[in-house]
Design an enzyme around this catalytic site. Structure first.
Site, PDB file in Angstrom:
ATOM      1  N   TRP A 358       9.081  16.184  -6.639  1.00  0.00           N
ATOM      2  CA  TRP A 358       7.679  15.870  -6.941  1.00  0.00           C
ATOM      3  C   TRP A 358       6.867  17.142  -7.139  1.00  0.00           C
ATOM      4  O   TRP A 358       5.756  17.108  -7.643  1.00  0.00           O
ATOM      5  CB  TRP A 358       7.060  14.952  -5.887  1.00  0.00           C
ATOM      6  CG  TRP A 358       6.812  15.577  -4.532  1.00  0.00           C
ATOM      7  CD1 TRP A 358       7.750  16.025  -3.667  1.00  0.00           C
ATOM      8  CD2 TRP A 358       5.543  15.812  -3.901  1.00  0.00           C
ATOM      9  NE1 TRP A 358       7.162  16.521  -2.531  1.00  0.00           N
ATOM     10  CE2 TRP A 358       5.807  16.396  -2.636  1.00  0.00           C
ATOM     11  CE3 TRP A 358       4.225  15.571  -4.251  1.00  0.00           C
ATOM     12  CZ2 TRP A 358       4.794  16.756  -1.740  1.00  0.00           C
ATOM     13  CZ3 TRP A 358       3.212  15.925  -3.342  1.00  0.00           C
ATOM     14  CH2 TRP A 358       3.498  16.520  -2.118  1.00  0.00           C
ATOM     15  N   ASP A 359       7.449  18.262  -6.759  1.00  0.00           N
ATOM     16  CA  ASP A 359       6.828  19.568  -6.990  1.00  0.00           C
ATOM     17  C   ASP A 359       6.377  19.716  -8.441  1.00  0.00           C
ATOM     18  O   ASP A 359       5.328  20.295  -8.726  1.00  0.00           O
ATOM     19  CB  ASP A 359       7.837  20.689  -6.719  1.00  0.00           C
ATOM     20  CG  ASP A 359       8.469  20.622  -5.342  1.00  0.00           C
ATOM     21  OD1 ASP A 359       8.506  19.535  -4.753  1.00  0.00           O
ATOM     22  OD2 ASP A 359       8.946  21.667  -4.877  1.00  0.00           O
ATOM     23  N   GLU A 489       6.727  16.543   6.234  1.00  0.00           N
ATOM     24  CA  GLU A 489       8.067  16.052   6.604  1.00  0.00           C
ATOM     25  C   GLU A 489       8.380  16.286   8.081  1.00  0.00           C
ATOM     26  O   GLU A 489       9.495  15.994   8.511  1.00  0.00           O
ATOM     27  CB  GLU A 489       9.133  16.708   5.708  1.00  0.00           C
ATOM     28  CG  GLU A 489       9.025  16.250   4.260  1.00  0.00           C
ATOM     29  CD  GLU A 489       9.931  17.039   3.316  1.00  0.00           C
ATOM     30  OE1 GLU A 489      10.209  18.216   3.614  1.00  0.00           O
ATOM     31  OE2 GLU A 489      10.335  16.483   2.281  1.00  0.00           O
ATOM     32  N   LYS A 601       3.778  20.312   8.660  1.00  0.00           N
ATOM     33  CA  LYS A 601       4.547  21.242   7.835  1.00  0.00           C
ATOM     34  C   LYS A 601       3.759  21.669   6.602  1.00  0.00           C
ATOM     35  O   LYS A 601       3.769  22.825   6.211  1.00  0.00           O
ATOM     36  CB  LYS A 601       5.848  20.551   7.408  1.00  0.00           C
ATOM     37  CG  LYS A 601       6.826  21.429   6.661  1.00  0.00           C
ATOM     38  CD  LYS A 601       8.038  20.602   6.230  1.00  0.00           C
ATOM     39  CE  LYS A 601       9.059  21.426   5.464  1.00  0.00           C
ATOM     40  NZ  LYS A 601      10.072  20.569   4.816  1.00  0.00           N
ATOM     41  N   GLN A 602       3.131  20.732   5.953  1.00  0.00           N
ATOM     42  CA  GLN A 602       2.358  21.041   4.752  1.00  0.00           C
ATOM     43  C   GLN A 602       1.279  19.981   4.602  1.00  0.00           C
ATOM     44  O   GLN A 602       1.344  18.934   5.226  1.00  0.00           O
ATOM     45  CB  GLN A 602       3.256  21.063   3.521  1.00  0.00           C
ATOM     46  CG  GLN A 602       3.727  19.693   3.058  1.00  0.00           C
ATOM     47  CD  GLN A 602       4.637  19.783   1.839  1.00  0.00           C
ATOM     48  OE1 GLN A 602       5.845  19.857   1.962  1.00  0.00           O
ATOM     49  NE2 GLN A 602       4.050  19.780   0.659  1.00  0.00           N
TER      50      GLN A 602
END
Lengths: 771, 771
Positions: A358-359, A489, A601-602
């Protein structure tokens, strides 16, 4: 974090050989041209630690899945980026001394990736154990002009030696993937030949029958004078050919090998013709010659920089970082071939496999939208349209029906090839990013035709997925989404991840609106779409019902959206209060401890605020940023960039700059201790966004209007970036006290600077004070 | 479900060869004696499908972990049950015809596991392609008396043949594990020898250096007359020895090989002495001879049945099922060696690896408590005490401290060897079962001394774990437990699993109470325990604080405990309303779909009600059973038994009987399509509980008083079971209208029948009408 790369505005430079970082340097200094690429391995033999890698775009291998415990629904294989023919090899002997830096005393060593001109250069002086000193200069590049070729100039100048030099340029197709699941050899030889000054090897993959042919053409020069080589001695063995070039040297003589390489693949030509095509390519480039090729390479890169450079004054490391990111992106994906995509490591390593995450949609698209021809972005979108049927089959495998599509987490050919249940089956927000990219593309380019032609097919299938993936909770009297993994994640199998629920709702809304629009403006296409997608009205009515009754977890007291149900049951302790011995968590904590912690994480909720910025007021942005960022460990390469953009918007200059350095120099400084596996290619586009959308405050609003609201980190004197907006080329220059927006090409355009509407005339420029 | 096993009260019989079920039959008819065991493979060569397996108790291999994606905290290896020397082989030739049922026409075939006498017998008549017909009868057993030995009698009677018969009895240590992660050979030969009528092979495991020596002694008989064999021809190769016995036969002659085997291991003897010990064992049994050994075997099994038989009249399949379960349990674990435990597949297969799951404490202990000497159960408990330090280290690896212990999900030597994060790190309720077993043991046996001697060390370490594993939720103002997997493994990483929260709280309460009791009654031990465990008062005070403020999810409206937070967000659809094409879910649905469904693999909330029955009134039992059982798919072998017990208690006779058949004949009828991998050994104890605790309503209350409240399934005429309660032997016979409780041995005892208190006198019996 490492700090051995010399700061330089235009080059990545390793001064002195850092043997223990060799794999990192090999990753960072990788070269490529969109069609092929390779790690910065040495040409001559090297017995020290190295990670050999040469890659050809679109060539992969379905490596049989390896898991400890099989879960129903896992794919049978994981598509591995394939290590392909090594064509750089030049084994060098002076008498019976074999050149091998691992066995010699290194007197000088310098390796440079010249990003301005697009080549890799290495110079060294080293001493054999018997005191013989040799100087070597190698320069090589993958041609951006003839993109199935590469060229190497390799010059040896012994200092105190009289005798023969023997060079063995080779093509070596007897290669392995370090990350093969079962230590399998993926290639088998089809044919090889070596004669005169040329040699080639053709191999095929044992599964999928991809054929690749790699060939070489060799020249030699003594003291810059070309030698007349014919009928070189040669040898060969399975999947390997080499030529021998021998010459007598006196001290001070220089001896140069020009090695021209061509790599052609069955993805573009009939298998049987590959050796011929390969020879044709070699004809072309050998005729051009090394210096002509190099000049063309310089020109090609100059043109790239002309379009997409970002300049930063007053901060060499920041400058080096951003150019490195832009350079690697341009090496990885050129948009010429719509079957290709932006692999997570580009041509710099084999880890993660697959080519598309998906990046691409969430992080890379904006870069290509603003710095490349519209076709490039459009091809990225069409790539997913081409995979729609596979995405529908993927969803069917998981129990969905009626044309619902779940795009894969990782793919090469549209099929899922990831196998962690909590990701493969649950990190479904990826579907949302694919829909969002359609929106983003049309908003930026104004290319409305895309919706009817391709967009709606994808949107309908995605909305169908969401409508089946939610269920009605009798308890909440709302639609809920159970068992998902959000962008963060470090949470798995959670219920009602706010971001996923939000983007699911948005997808359905956007689909309904887009259907209406096509119906109103393009009835013929509408009829075709309704019919080919078997769309019925009750379906959209059901979507609307879900939209109207979607559940979103919130903390009313704090005024923040909740990452997921139950988030407030965690101990909420900012990262800053954590003893640093615990960081990075992914190396220090067991997985369960990470999962039940609050650490992020992000960007997760914040990813939603970034995507749907105008749906929320600034206070909402601030409250959520202030709540979540302090708990974010940024252990994904995709994390810092989103935080730069949000922090810049909120005026958190220090945080923005801190995050910027982390994304821009992630690989150069090896922040995450994993650059040896390859670069974090997709996050590089995030770095570009950090400057343009972050510091530059660039936005295109829902009416397709361009906005800038630049800020400038105090460490910088000035910075500038260039973009294409639709057909207008624009440069934005920001200094401590001024913003100048210059017209570069194309028609005039209306735009906003600090929300003040202005017209940028052809050949004109606009200047404002920094506010 | 399969239905090819002939119903028989005392035997498992395969009439006619079912080649496609051969692996299943091999599992079901496995034989063992607690020290070693083997699958029901053929002695003669067989080229058809077979799964060869011979196992030695306590001998395992740390097979390097195989996962797709490594998670921090995973163990480096998975302990595999090790396929060991095959000592049954007898390769048979008539002339140059090799006996191989896969290549012959089978005229008759019968395989029987005789559970009454403890042997495996096979008879067949088969025809070679040239018309030669041969009759074979083989009988073998692993001796319960000399438990390092086995014996085989193998008789061949050709019908229409004159000529030589040649037999090659062998020891084959060149064996593999089918489930090896990396196709590794786990054994390497240490020594071998073959001479006269004997041969042996000693091998060692490549890791951990376990040595096993397997030897044979051969006799031959012609028409039942022993031949004088000496200095047999032999041959050998790596890890393989064989002898040759040859004889001339006329039609109707019978030729018998007696093969005596001994298997000894370095777990019990010095490595260097193994060949000698092996020869000593062979001396002993060869001297006894086959018939004496067989007679002893019959006696040993008669004694076992005398103690632990369950009789069911009027339902042969139910009778066969229960005896099969009891037989396999007795073959698997005898309790003689406290280093051993009850492997999930006993000696019937290699899958799952490890030897100890929470099954031992939660399901197996009650069987051994009631049917074996107290020492046997005590050894099962001490096994965990011996592993306490490893459990503490395991918890430390996951970030716990101060002597907190997390027992492994699966283990051989106390170290964790499982590697699915959602189980390994999260299915922590296993700690609770280990504490519960201490309670259960003391309650049943009255052996209070165990608490001070061993129990408290374990309880304290477990309570420490729980106290660190919970965290205080500011939101709920309660202690919560995040990120767990309950007994229902169809949910992963959930918050506040009711069962886990409950047993955690109970553990801390029981520990505090037990500390007080030891303090009051045994001050010396108390001081020792406080000191060796560094126990401080503030610690127990903190536990009490958690006990007082523990959070439990409930549905007040329905009056049920909630399996976990958010359970009511699911679509609650009974299994009965699901189209059967979806079952079993674990084969038909992708993992994510299972996870977000309401379906339950095995008792979860109900497991808690079963363990802590007296803490809840019958209405609570009924509401929870009525809510959860209809959503339970019983796809764990451990599921049906708990439901028999609860259903019987609630008077749901049909449900109880349905569940009973599912547990009792799980392997015989191959309910779960996986018996080919081996039997579900640990769940067999659950079958025993189904009869005693389920239909028999047997309970020991917290005061240590024995209760019976028998019901009888309408399909049965009567049933009876025998137990030891403390030192009294008791038989309970239930018919349609009566319950008779008979004294068998030991002192008189007070007990309750249908909650009426009575005294069972020595030599007496009690009779009641069925209520």
């Amino acid at each position: 974090m490492k700090d051995y790369i010399t700061a330089d505005e235009w080059s990545i430079v390793e001064d002195g050989f850092h043997a223990k970082y060799n794999r990192i340097t090999e990753s960072i200094m990788s070269i490529g041209n969109g069609m092929m690429g390779q790690r910065a391995n040495f040409e001559e033999h090297f017995s020290g630690d190295t990670f050999q890698g040469s890659y050809v775009a679109g060539i992969y291998y379905p490596d049989k899945t390896r898991v400890g415990w099989w879960k129903n629904g896992y794919p049978e294989y994981f598509a591995k980026v394939l290590n392909s023919a090594n064509f750089i090899g030049i084994d060098v002997y002076l008498g019976n001394r074999r050149l091998d830096l691992n066995q010699m005393e290194i007197i000088d060593f310098r390796r440079e990736l010249n990003m301005k001109e697009g080549y890799l250069e290495r110079t060294f002086k080293a001493k054999f154990s018997d005191g013989l000193v040799v100087n070597v200069r190698s320069k090589r590049f993958c041609s951006m002009v003839d993109d199935e070729t590469a060229a190497i100039a390799y010059t040896i100048t012994p200092e105190n030696y009289t005798g023969t030099i023997t060079c063995f340029p080779s093509i070596d197709f007897d290669v392995l993937n370090e990350d093969s699941n079962y230590d399998e050899q993926f290639w088998e030889e089809v044919s090889r030949d070596v004669a005169d000054v040329r040699g080639y090897v053709c191999s095929r993959t044992k599964k999928l029958d991809f054929h690749v042919c790699a060939g070489m053409h060799v020249e030699a020069l003594k003291n810059s004078t070309k030698l007349n080589l014919t009928d070189l001695p040669s040898s060969q063995q399975k999947a390997f050919v080499e030529l021998m070039v021998e010459e007598n040297l006196e001290p001070g003589d220089s001896f140069t090998i020009h090695k021209y390489a061509a790599v052609v693949a069955s993805t573009n030509y009939d298998k049987d013709t590959l050796p011929k095509v390969c020879h044709d390519r070699l004809d072309t480039i050998a005729q051009k010659g090394f210096l002509t090729m190099l000049a063309e390479q310089n020109d090609a890169w100059a043109a790239k920089w002309q379009l997409g450079d970002i300049k930063i004054d007053g901060d060499v490391k920041a400058q080096q970082g951003i150019r490195f990111n832009i350079f690697q992106l341009n090496q990885t994906y050129t948009g010429k071939d719509k079957r290709l995509n932006i692999g997570p490591k580009g041509f710099t390593g084999e880890k993660y496999g697959g080519s598309t995450y998906w990046d691409t949609e969430a992080y890379c698209l904006p870069f290509y939208l603003a710095t490349a021809a519209r076709e490039v972005s459009r091809n990225l979108l069409i790539y997913r349209h081409n995979h729609l049927q596979k995405a529908i089959e993927n969803a069917e495998k998981l129990g969905f029906s009626g044309g619902a599509a779940l795009y894969p987490m990782v793919t090469m050919n549209g099929e899922e090839c990831h196998n962690e249940w909590e990701i493969t089956f649950e990190e479904i927000h990826r579907n949302g990013a694919i829909a969002y990219a359609i929106f983003d593309y049309i908003r930026y380019t104004g290319d409305q035709s895309y919706m009817a032609e391709y967009g709606l097919d994808v949107l309908i299938a995605i909305s169908r997925f969401w409508s089946q993936r939610v269920n009605f909770s009798e308890d909440k009297q709302k639609f809920v989404m159970l068992g998902v993994t959000g962008p963060n994640e470090y949470e798995n199998n959670v219920n009602n991840n706010w971001y996923t629920n939000y983007i699911a709702q948005w997808c359905m809304m956007y689909t309904i609106a887009s259907i209406s629009e096509v119906k109103a403006n393009d009835p013929a296409s509408y009829s075709r779409i309704v019919s080919s997608n078997k769309l019925v009205e009750s379906e959209t009515a059901h979507w609307q019902h879900i939209i109207d009754n979607m559940y979103f977890p919130e903390d009313a007291q704090r005024g923040v959206f909740l990452q997921q149900d139950g988030f407030l049951d965690k101990e909420l302790i900012p990262v800053a209060e954590l003893d640093p011995i615990h960081l990075p968590l992914n190396q220090k904590w067991s997985w369960d401890r990470i999962l039940r912690s609050c650490y992020i994480k992000q960007a997760d909720v914040l990813q939603g605020l970034y995507f749907f910025e105008d749906q929320f007021d600034e206070d909402t942005h601030r409250r959520n940023f202030d709540f979540y960022e302090p708990m974010t460990v940024h252990e994904s390469s995709l994390s810092p960039c989103v935080h730069v953009i949000l922090a810049a918007k909120l005026g958190y200059e220090e945080k923005a700059y801190e995050m910027y350095l982390r994304t821009a120099r992630l690989d150069l400084d090896d922040y995450n201790n994993d650059t040896e596996d390859g670069c974090h290619t997709t996050s590089m586009a995030g770095t570009w966004m950090s400057v343009t959308k972050g510091f530059g405050g660039m936005r295109v609003d829902n009416e397709g209007q361009l906005h800038f609201s630049p800020m400038i980190p105090q460490q910088w004197d000035s910075y500038s970036f260039k973009i294409f907006f639709r057909t207008t080329g624009i440069e934005v220059i920001t200094t401590k006290d001024k913003v100048v927006v210059k017209h570069l090409s194309g028609p005039s355009v209306d735009l906003f600077i600090y929300e003040e509407k202005m017209t940028l005339e052809e050949g004109g420029s606009l200047a404002c004070n920094r506010s």
